[in-house]
Design a protein around this motif. Structure first.
Motif, short mmCIF file in Angstrom:
data_model
loop_
_atom_site.label_atom_id
_atom_site.label_comp_id
_atom_site.label_asym_id
_atom_site.label_seq_id
_atom_site.Cartn_x
_atom_site.Cartn_y
_atom_site.Cartn_z
N UNK A 100 0.84 -1.19 0.00
CA UNK A 100 0.00 0.00 0.00
C UNK A 100 0.88 1.25 0.00
N UNK A 101 0.36 2.28 -0.63
CA UNK A 101 1.02 3.58 -0.53
C UNK A 101 0.05 4.55 0.16
N UNK A 102 -0.90 5.11 -0.59
CA UNK A 102 -1.83 6.01 0.09
C UNK A 102 -2.78 5.25 0.99
N UNK A 103 -3.01 3.98 0.70
CA UNK A 103 -3.86 3.16 1.55
C UNK A 103 -5.34 3.31 1.30
N UNK A 104 -5.71 4.07 0.29
CA UNK A 104 -7.14 4.29 0.07
C UNK A 104 -7.83 3.05 -0.49
N UNK A 105 -7.12 2.33 -1.35
CA UNK A 105 -7.70 1.13 -1.95
C UNK A 105 -7.58 -0.07 -1.03
N UNK A 106 -6.74 0.06 0.00
CA UNK A 106 -6.33 -1.09 0.80
C UNK A 106 -7.48 -1.85 1.47
N UNK A 107 -8.41 -1.16 2.15
CA UNK A 107 -9.50 -1.92 2.77
C UNK A 107 -10.26 -2.77 1.75
N UNK A 108 -10.49 -2.22 0.58
CA UNK A 108 -11.21 -2.97 -0.46
C UNK A 108 -10.42 -4.19 -0.92
N UNK A 109 -9.11 -4.00 -1.16
CA UNK A 109 -8.28 -5.14 -1.56
C UNK A 109 -8.21 -6.18 -0.45
N UNK A 110 -8.09 -5.71 0.79
CA UNK A 110 -8.01 -6.66 1.90
C UNK A 110 -9.27 -7.51 1.98
N UNK A 111 -10.42 -6.88 1.90
CA UNK A 111 -11.67 -7.64 2.04
C UNK A 111 -11.86 -8.60 0.87
N UNK A 112 -11.48 -8.14 -0.32
CA UNK A 112 -11.55 -9.00 -1.50
C UNK A 112 -10.64 -10.22 -1.32
N UNK A 113 -9.41 -9.96 -0.88
CA UNK A 113 -8.43 -11.04 -0.75
C UNK A 113 -8.81 -11.98 0.40
N UNK A 114 -9.27 -11.43 1.49
CA UNK A 114 -9.67 -12.27 2.63
C UNK A 114 -10.77 -13.22 2.19
#
Ligand code: FES
Ligand code: FES
Lengths: 165, 757
Positions: A100-114
């Motif tokens: 992650x850099x800005x972290x804005x997409x991160x929650x979405x990617x995390x939930x998708x990957x989980x």
């Protein structure tokens, strides 16, 4: 214009009683009425995946769903991933691999990957890329996100084997 | 030994980021997450009253608010072309704010904004900067100005040159498109008479000055606060109409006013970039040496001149020659023109993405026309290591260009060897024989970073030993906090994970340069180093007295002062030293109170990192689709404070460059209606389109212009993508010079391929 509906959203195991207009999207209800702002909004038209949460065991785009539709189904958001101070393996992995850099997409990617790894812990690389290509990130160029998810896949697999063995 | 810690190494280490824990757990605080009691919600559009609507403003309601000013101060000639906060009389582009609605609830604000229809008389539109300029306003046409840079007698060199190579090239309109849309929350604190802008980014200190100037307030009564920022890329953090509206409304209503942009708005209202047309000529010798360049540019700036004024266009004129010598003469004439499209300004590597495409296309064309090897032409023309530092009578951001250091030829060899250039070409040729459309392309470039003239940082240690680094920098997601903590920790001798790095808060520090033009690492890290070394010196000075051991026997390791050659001997924590330096501490003696220091770094010149990009592509002749099979970036950064973060910057920039080269374009129909208004029409690379990137990160030539040798990283990944991919596509389809327009969309490429058949 305030024909509001009372409903209960169960998010990360906790009930939130809210009163929302029928047209309110799930993401707005999660963010505004339940004050869980970890779920982000990047487009509100179902393309970017920043709003991805898990509803009833499926990763969904919460900008394309109304809050009323989520009534009675367990909802999981990024805030529920860690248990106490212990991060979820995917959270650790994103940090360790600079996913992650800005972290804005991160929650979405995390939930998708989980959701993906929980449903299919042995998912193959190609299929994994297909799944990950459904979300957008504008900062990382994706390589480290892919690395992070693959590493977490191995990590979660070894843990599972350890438990099973 | 004790000038810098012997026992603590942080600089150059690929450590994990300090920023990450809140971001992976959903505890970030982005603009949309900020709420204040009693806040109103703003939408811009055209609107009428509904229940719950507090007010609707048009230009007539804010006649006391001037158009949005230039960041660097007034420019008389361009002043008439500034954008009004709400449109007056004429609408110049689709997406221009006309009215603002303030309501208790964001859904109601949106309903209200949807309700009103405007009566608009449609006028002819101007959509191509190459067309004859039209009228902007009475007595003024749409060519706002003409910019020029150059040296030497261009006509004379061209007249006597053996060869002239000429090209017409276009860089399409695309932009940064961060994943988080813009957002601004204005709040007026009547008790202190302070106007606050939350959700600020990029240049909070400059914006504070600009808002103060526009609203006729003392700068001390305006404060900007940066929270988490979901991507910047040059476009976020400029002052836009909405920022001013929330400020004015917050003062008038004495209530917080929140505005969060939606994606459609973002794609038509936030700065676009890159749209230029070049008609370039080179005068060359038989051997392929470029003696002179003559370029006529039509720069499409959209409907208004925004905060950057002519920065991108001026930069374009100055940096175009890139790594090549061009000894005879040079001239760039840029027609800076307005069109009926979204206003344009900077986007990551402004003026460089465009000019690298143009320049490298030119070099390829020279090689083809003169039947020379393009690598040979590059080598022949590139500035040699023995010519460094190399001065060129052109300017970038107001400074004469001085390449500080570097060996362009050596780095080129490193990249070519990495891919085994000869063999790679043979392999690709063999595959082409078999009917595949595959090819390789290479581009060289010089970046620039670290604009001065000065930046200051304050470091303070509290009595618990926690170290706070207070900067006027800004964090747009690039790892700013981690980098500053690494530098401060190593220079003091402390644990970087115990640091707190403050940025983007104008209340905490008086000056700040923010985060743009790859300045942060060079300028702010250099200032951090100065402040940290002062803190170290102060700590050691009093510790020597308290520990009764001379300064030169002491070291600071992990936040503790120790006697260097006596492990397990006496020690003192930085917290204890901070307490000993407290204002009422007896131990302080006549030393200045506090374990804190301010550090300034000054520089007269920017630094010029350099690199090359190499692309291998495959073209699908049936669809015109391009697949990038392999991509290599060779880059000399001087010195990497955190190599992992540097590579992350390069990879992220590359993906954006890939979008600009192949997919992303803001298009318009003939009436000036924007056609890319959702993520379904504005296509950005996903995991599927972004190949694995091979990064060769070198630290062979640290910059002599700052003590850490840093050169900056933010823009190197995007710089040459358009150039390298264009060249590779030419090679793949076997038509030299085929690619003249970016992005190379499937439609464009298919037309080229079909034309050949
Ligand atoms: S915000 Fe839901 S997909 Fe983009
Ligand atoms: S980290 Fe910024 S959008 Fe993915």
């Amino acid at each position: 214009m305030s024909n509001k509906i009372d409903l209960t959203l169960n998010i990360n195991g906790q009930d939130h009683a809210v009163s929302v207009e029928p047209r309110k999207t799930l993401v707005d209800a999660i963010r505004e009425d339940c004050a869980l702002t970890g779920t982000h909004i990047g487009c509100e038209h179902g393309v970017c995946g920043a709003c991805t949460v898990i509803v009833g065991g499926e990763a969904v785009r919460s900008c394309l769903m109304f809050a009323v539709q989520a009534q009675g189904k367990p909802i999981r958001t990024v805030e529920g991933l860690a248990s106490g101070k212990t991060l979820h393996p995917l959270q650790r992995s994103f940090m360790a691999h600079h996913g992650l850099q800005c972290g804005f997409c991160t929650p979405g990617f995390l939930m998708l990957a989980v959701n993906t790894l929980e449903k299919n812990p042995a998912i193959g690389d190609e299929e994994l890329l297909d799944v990950l290509s459904s979300n957008l990130c504008r900062c990382t160029g994706y390589q480290n996100i892919i690395l992070a998810v693959k590493a977490a896949r191995e990590d979660m697999r070894t843990k599972e084997e350890a438990v099973a063995g | 030994m004790n000038e810098q810690s012997g026992g603590t190494k942080w600089i150059g280490m690929p450590v994990e980021r300090l920023e990450d824990p809140p971001l992976v757990t959903g505890r970030g605080r982005f603009a949309g997450d900020i709420n204040f009691p009693r806040q109103l919600h703003m939408r811009t559009d055209a609107a009428r009253a509904l229940p719950g609507v507090v007010a609707v403003w048009t230009a007539a309601d804010i006649t006391d608010v001037p158009p949005i000013d230039f960041r660097e101060g007034p420019i008389e000639k361009l002043a008439p072309y500034r954008q009004p906060v709400l449109a007056i009389d004429r609408l110049r582009y689709v997406g221009e704010p006309v009215a603002a609605v303030f309501a208790h609830d964001p859904y109601v604000a949106e309903d209200a904004a949807d309700l009103v229809t405007m009566e608009v008389e449609e006028l002819p539109v101007l959509l191509d900067a190459r067309d004859e300029p039209g009228e902007f306003s009475f007595g003024r046409d749409t060519e706002a100005t003409i910019l020029t840079q150059g040296y030497g007698d261009v006509e004379a060199v061209f007249k006597s040159a053996a060869h002239v190579v000429e090209l017409k090239l276009t860089s399409g309109r695309h932009s940064g498109v961060p994943l988080e849309c813009r957002g601004a929350i204005g709040r007026y604190d009547a008790s202190r008479d302070v106007l606050e802008l939350h959700g600020a980014a990029k240049v909070p200190h400059r914006n504070k000055e600009l808002i103060a100037r526009m609203l006729k307030r003392a700068p001390a009564s305006v404060q900007c606060y940066e929270s988490h920022v979901g991507g910047g890329f040059g476009i976020r953090g400029e002052i836009y109409p909405e920022d001013i509206l929330v400020c004015v409304a917050a003062i008038r209503f004495e209530r917080p006013v929140k505005w969060i942009e939606d994606r459609r708005e973002h794609l038509i209202a936030a700065n676009h970039s890159r749209n230029q047309h070049h008609h370039i000529k080179a005068a060359c010798t038989d051997e392929g040496e470029i003696l002179a360049i003559d370029d006529v540019i039509h720069h499409d700036n959209g409907a208004y001149v925004r905060t950057h004024a002519t920065r991108v266009a001026m930069m374009t004129c100055g940096v175009l020659p890139g790594p090549y010598r061009v000894p005879g003469a040079y001239r760039a004439i840029c027609h800076f023109r307005l069109t009926n499209k979204t206003p344009a300004a900077t986007y990551r590597a402004p003026g460089r993405f465009e000019t690298t495409f143009v320049r490298e296309r030119l070099v390829d064309a020279i090689a083809h026309q003169l039947r020379l090897d393009p690598i040979h032409v590059r080598r022949l023309n590139a500035v040699r290591v023995d010519e460094m530092p190399f001065k060129r009578p052109l300017e970038a951001l107001g400074e004469e260009i001085h390449f500080d250091s570097g060996d362009y030829h050596a780095l080129l060899d490193i990249t070519l060897n990495h891919v085994d250039w000869q063999n790679l070409n043979k392999e690709l040729a063999a595959r082409r024989e078999q009917g595949e459309m595959v090819g390789v392309g290479l581009a060289m470039f010089v970046e620039k970073a670290g604009l001065g003239p000065a930046d200051g940082v304050r470091i303070q240690v509290d009595t618990s030993g926690e170290i706070e680094v207070i900067t006027g920098g800004a964090s747009i997601g690039q790892g700013f906090e981690t980098v500053m903590a690494q530098v401060a920790a190593e220079c003091i001798g402390a644990d970087m994970t115990k640091m707190r790095v403050t940025h983007g808060n104008t209340e905490r520090i008086e000056h700040g340069i923010g985060a743009h033009a790859s300045r942060a690492t060079v300028m702010t890290a250099s200032a951090t180093r100065v402040a940290a070394l002062k803190v170290r010196e102060k700590a050691l000075d009093i510790a020597a007295e308290l520990m009764q051991s001379p300064v030169d026997t002491l070291d600071i390791v992990n936040g503790e002062v120790v006697i260097a050659d006596r492990p397990g001997g006496p020690s003192m924590t930085l917290g204890a030293i901070a307490a000993a330096l407290g204002p009422s501490s007896k131990a302080r003696g006549d030393r200045e109170p506090g374990l804190s220091a301010e550090g300034w770094f000054y520089t007269d010149h920017q630094v010029y990192p350099y690199g090359n990009h190499l692309a291998v592509v495959q073209v699908d002749p049936d669809t015109g689709g391009v697949k990038v099979l392999r991509y290599v970036v060779g880059y000399d950064i001087g010195r990497a404070i955190n190599p992992t973060l540097v590579k992350g910057q390069i990879a992220g920039g590359f993906a954006q460059g890939l979008g600009g080269a192949l997919m992303e374009e803001f298009t318009y129909n003939e009436r000036g209606d924007p056609l890319a208004v959702t993520f379904a029409d504005y296509l950005m690379p996903t995991v599927r389109e972004t190949p694995d990137l091979e990064i060769i990160l070198r630290e062979d030539y640290p910059s002599p212009l700052n003590p850490l040798g840093i050169k900056g990283a933010g823009e190197s990944g995007v710089n040459a993508v358009g150039a390298a991919i264009a060249s590779a596509i030419d090679d793949a389809i076997g038509i030299p010079g085929a690619i003249t327009v970016l992005p190379v969309t499937p439609q464009r490429l298919k037309a080229i391929i079909d034309g050949k058949r």
